[in-house]
Design a protein around this motif. Structure first.
Motif, PDB file in Angstrom:
ATOM      1  N   CYS A  96       0.795  -1.228   0.000  1.00  0.00           N
ATOM      2  CA  CYS A  96       0.000   0.000   0.000  1.00  0.00           C
ATOM      3  C   CYS A  96       0.825   1.274   0.000  1.00  0.00           C
ATOM      4  O   CYS A  96       0.370   2.313  -0.451  1.00  0.00           O
ATOM      5  N   LEU A  97       2.026   1.216   0.537  1.00  0.00           N
ATOM      6  CA  LEU A  97       2.798   2.439   0.726  1.00  0.00           C
ATOM      7  C   LEU A  97       4.054   2.396  -0.133  1.00  0.00           C
ATOM      8  O   LEU A  97       5.131   2.053   0.329  1.00  0.00           O
ATOM      9  N   SER A  98       3.916   2.694  -1.379  1.00  0.00           N
ATOM     10  CA  SER A  98       5.070   2.697  -2.277  1.00  0.00           C
ATOM     11  C   SER A  98       5.458   4.123  -2.601  1.00  0.00           C
ATOM     12  O   SER A  98       4.626   4.928  -2.979  1.00  0.00           O
ATOM     13  N   GLY A  99       6.745   4.436  -2.449  1.00  0.00           N
ATOM     14  CA  GLY A  99       7.215   5.785  -2.706  1.00  0.00           C
ATOM     15  C   GLY A  99       7.644   5.955  -4.152  1.00  0.00           C
ATOM     16  O   GLY A  99       7.863   4.999  -4.870  1.00  0.00           O
ATOM     17  N   ALA A 100       7.770   7.180  -4.601  1.00  0.00           N
ATOM     18  CA  ALA A 100       8.156   7.456  -5.981  1.00  0.00           C
ATOM     19  C   ALA A 100       9.175   8.583  -5.978  1.00  0.00           C
ATOM     20  O   ALA A 100       8.820   9.742  -6.016  1.00  0.00           O
ATOM     21  N   ALA A 101      10.451   8.230  -5.893  1.00  0.00           N
ATOM     22  CA  ALA A 101      11.514   9.230  -5.884  1.00  0.00           C
ATOM     23  C   ALA A 101      12.378   9.053  -7.124  1.00  0.00           C
ATOM     24  O   ALA A 101      12.742   7.944  -7.484  1.00  0.00           O
ATOM     25  N   SER A 102      12.702  10.159  -7.760  1.00  0.00           N
ATOM     26  CA  SER A 102      13.483  10.125  -8.988  1.00  0.00           C
ATOM     27  C   SER A 102      14.958   9.888  -8.687  1.00  0.00           C
ATOM     28  O   SER A 102      15.504  10.452  -7.735  1.00  0.00           O
ATOM     29  N   ALA A 103      15.593   9.044  -9.470  1.00  0.00           N
ATOM     30  CA  ALA A 103      17.016   8.747  -9.328  1.00  0.00           C
ATOM     31  C   ALA A 103      17.755   9.186 -10.582  1.00  0.00           C
ATOM     32  O   ALA A 103      17.157   9.424 -11.635  1.00  0.00           O
ATOM     33  N   VAL A 149      11.462   1.415 -15.778  1.00  0.00           N
ATOM     34  CA  VAL A 149      11.772   2.750 -15.274  1.00  0.00           C
ATOM     35  C   VAL A 149      11.044   3.789 -16.125  1.00  0.00           C
ATOM     36  O   VAL A 149      10.957   3.654 -17.351  1.00  0.00           O
ATOM     37  N   ILE A 150      10.506   4.810 -15.466  1.00  0.00           N
ATOM     38  CA  ILE A 150       9.900   5.942 -16.164  1.00  0.00           C
ATOM     39  C   ILE A 150      10.974   7.006 -16.344  1.00  0.00           C
ATOM     40  O   ILE A 150      11.377   7.654 -15.365  1.00  0.00           O
ATOM     41  N   LEU A 151      11.480   7.186 -17.548  1.00  0.00           N
ATOM     42  CA  LEU A 151      12.461   8.250 -17.787  1.00  0.00           C
ATOM     43  C   LEU A 151      11.754   9.596 -17.713  1.00  0.00           C
ATOM     44  O   LEU A 151      10.678   9.784 -18.295  1.00  0.00           O
ATOM     45  N   SER A 152      12.360  10.546 -17.006  1.00  0.00           N
ATOM     46  CA  SER A 152      11.742  11.863 -16.843  1.00  0.00           C
ATOM     47  C   SER A 152      12.592  12.987 -17.405  1.00  0.00           C
ATOM     48  O   SER A 152      12.076  14.069 -17.670  1.00  0.00           O
ATOM     49  N   SER A 153      13.894  12.767 -17.591  1.00  0.00           N
ATOM     50  CA  SER A 153      14.733  13.809 -18.187  1.00  0.00           C
ATOM     51  C   SER A 153      16.010  13.207 -18.747  1.00  0.00           C
ATOM     52  O   SER A 153      16.432  12.115 -18.364  1.00  0.00           O
ATOM     53  N   ILE A 154      16.600  13.946 -19.676  1.00  0.00           N
ATOM     54  CA  ILE A 154      17.832  13.524 -20.344  1.00  0.00           C
ATOM     55  C   ILE A 154      18.865  14.635 -20.191  1.00  0.00           C
ATOM     56  O   ILE A 154      18.586  15.798 -20.502  1.00  0.00           O
ATOM     57  N   GLY A 155      20.041  14.278 -19.724  1.00  0.00           N
ATOM     58  CA  GLY A 155      21.115  15.254 -19.539  1.00  0.00           C
ATOM     59  C   GLY A 155      22.126  15.184 -20.665  1.00  0.00           C
ATOM     60  O   GLY A 155      22.627  14.108 -21.006  1.00  0.00           O
ATOM     61  N   LEU A 156      22.413  16.323 -21.283  1.00  0.00           N
ATOM     62  CA  LEU A 156      23.406  16.411 -22.348  1.00  0.00           C
ATOM     63  C   LEU A 156      24.663  17.076 -21.802  1.00  0.00           C
ATOM     64  O   LEU A 156      24.598  18.152 -21.215  1.00  0.00           O
ATOM     65  N   GLY A 157      25.813  16.428 -22.015  1.00  0.00           N
ATOM     66  CA  GLY A 157      27.062  16.978 -21.503  1.00  0.00           C
ATOM     67  C   GLY A 157      27.743  17.922 -22.471  1.00  0.00           C
ATOM     68  O   GLY A 157      28.637  18.684 -22.093  1.00  0.00           O
ATOM     69  N   TRP A 158      27.335  17.853 -23.735  1.00  0.00           N
ATOM     70  CA  TRP A 158      27.908  18.729 -24.769  1.00  0.00           C
ATOM     71  C   TRP A 158      26.965  18.728 -25.953  1.00  0.00           C
ATOM     72  O   TRP A 158      26.332  17.727 -26.274  1.00  0.00           O
ATOM     73  N   THR A 159      26.832  19.886 -26.622  1.00  0.00           N
ATOM     74  CA  THR A 159      26.105  19.974 -27.887  1.00  0.00           C
ATOM     75  C   THR A 159      26.910  20.847 -28.838  1.00  0.00           C
ATOM     76  O   THR A 159      27.773  21.623 -28.414  1.00  0.00           O
ATOM     77  N   ASN A 160      26.608  20.738 -30.115  1.00  0.00           N
ATOM     78  CA  ASN A 160      27.224  21.602 -31.107  1.00  0.00           C
ATOM     79  C   ASN A 160      26.574  22.979 -30.993  1.00  0.00           C
ATOM     80  O   ASN A 160      25.400  23.149 -31.333  1.00  0.00           O
ATOM     81  N   SER A 161      27.306  23.939 -30.508  1.00  0.00           N
ATOM     82  CA  SER A 161      26.740  25.247 -30.191  1.00  0.00           C
ATOM     83  C   SER A 161      26.250  26.012 -31.420  1.00  0.00           C
ATOM     84  O   SER A 161      25.507  26.973 -31.301  1.00  0.00           O
ATOM     85  N   PHE A 194      25.078  12.690 -21.172  1.00  0.00           N
ATOM     86  CA  PHE A 194      25.669  12.782 -19.830  1.00  0.00           C
ATOM     87  C   PHE A 194      24.964  11.867 -18.835  1.00  0.00           C
ATOM     88  O   PHE A 194      25.592  11.242 -17.987  1.00  0.00           O
ATOM     89  N   GLY A 195      23.634  11.794 -18.906  1.00  0.00           N
ATOM     90  CA  GLY A 195      22.913  10.970 -17.948  1.00  0.00           C
ATOM     91  C   GLY A 195      21.416  11.048 -18.164  1.00  0.00           C
ATOM     92  O   GLY A 195      20.929  11.760 -19.048  1.00  0.00           O
ATOM     93  N   VAL A 196      20.681  10.291 -17.360  1.00  0.00           N
ATOM     94  CA  VAL A 196      19.219  10.318 -17.387  1.00  0.00           C
ATOM     95  C   VAL A 196      18.702  10.276 -15.962  1.00  0.00           C
ATOM     96  O   VAL A 196      19.389   9.818 -15.046  1.00  0.00           O
ATOM     97  N   THR A 197      17.479  10.770 -15.772  1.00  0.00           N
ATOM     98  CA  THR A 197      16.801  10.594 -14.498  1.00  0.00           C
ATOM     99  C   THR A 197      15.522   9.807 -14.746  1.00  0.00           C
ATOM    100  O   THR A 197      14.959   9.821 -15.841  1.00  0.00           O
TER     101      THR A 197
END
Length: 292
Positions: free
Chosen positions: A19-26, A129-141, A245-248
């Motif tokens: 009944c008590l399941s938490g939902a924290a983003s990693a 896993v529910i992906l919620s964001s994508i981190g980019l470490g570099w882009t072509n400016s 770079f990463g994902v959350t």
């Protein structure tokens, strides 16, 4: 009449867990790592890197499809294995054959891009896993970065992308096409997989989960209809160079009403009703059996 003591602790613990399941983003980050890809000896397993630790781990692999005939009615391009490249603090890039040079590993072609080839990174999580964001470490400016995000909803597990038609992406759902993505300012990443438009364009359904995700440079020849589109007017097929770079994300089983790869989990409220009924039935049975 003798009444035996009813020990509810194990049952209470089980029901509380239902009944008590938490939902924290990693947060899973891929910087400063030379990664051995999925399906090879010594495959690299990556754990979540922040204070909100997740039990889910992730493995990566790289793929590419040649842009020639990518959207053709016949002779469409298929995915082939590429090489993940350690771009130090920027995260992961991709080297693919004939990507603007021998091996496609020169600057900026060691990034993930859609010049000559459309490249992507496959992520396999140990649970949905529910992906919620994508981190980019570099882009072509010099240009905007456009990214496509897919999740696996087919039967069973995909056997990788190699040899699969890039145009149709059978078994995969196009969660979103996202225009004008930018380098993250940790911990602020580019938000994806929401019910909001997140800029101009159409909003999609939120809380979509899967154990398999594909993050690729955008290609207009993908025939899937995106659930979410951001900045539709600026999505282009060229010059989308970026490093991952990463994902959350959030463990899908902890989110109320989540779609964990095509299978909707029972909501915590429903689990509470079931748990309460089970507890009541068990207690009644104990009372009857203990009467002398």
């Amino acid at each position: 009449m003798t009444v035996k003591t009813f020990r509810a602790t194990p049952w209470a613990t089980l029901i509380a867990g239902l009944c008590l399941s938490g939902a924290a983003s990693a947060n899973w980050t891929f910087e400063n790592q030379t990664i051995t890809p999925i399906g090879t000896a010594g495959t690299t397993t990556i754990t979540s890197k922040d204070a909100v630790a997740s039990t889910a781990t992730v493995q990566l692999a790289a793929f590419y499809a040649t842009n020639a005939n990518f959207g053709a009615a016949s002779g469409a391009s298929t995915w082939a294995a590429a090489t993940l490249t350690n771009q130090n603090g920027s995260g992961q890039g991709v080297c693919s054959t004939n990507d603007n040079g021998a091996g496609g590993c020169g600057t900026p072609n060691h990034a993930i891009d859609n010049v000559v080839n459309t490249e992507g990174v496959l992520l396999q999580f140990s649970s949905s896993v529910i992906l919620s964001s994508i981190g980019l470490g570099w882009t072509n400016s010099s240009s905007s970065v456009d990214v496509s995000l897919f999740r696996w909803t087919g039967a069973g597990n995909p056997t990788g992308l190699e040899g699969k038609t890039a145009k149709s992406m059978t078994g995969w759902e196009l969660v979103g096409n996202y225009g004008d993505m930018a380098v993250d300012t940790t911990p602020i990443y580019n938000v994806v997989n929401t019910s909001q438009a997140n800029g101009s364009g159409a909003g999609g359904s939120s809380n979509k989960g899967s154990s398999w995700w594909l993050i690729s440079a955008y290609n207009s020849a993908f025939t899937s209809t995106a659930s979410q589109t951001r900045d539709a007017g600026t999505l282009t097929n060229g010059d989308d160079y970026f490093k991952l770079f990463g994902v959350t994300g959030t463990t899908c089983s902890s989110v109320k009403g989540a779609d964990c790869g095509g299978k909707r989990l029972p909501e915590p409220a429903s689990l509470a009703l079931v748990g309460g009924a089970l507890l009541g039935m068990f207690g009644l049975r104990r009372r009857k059996s203990s009467a002398v």
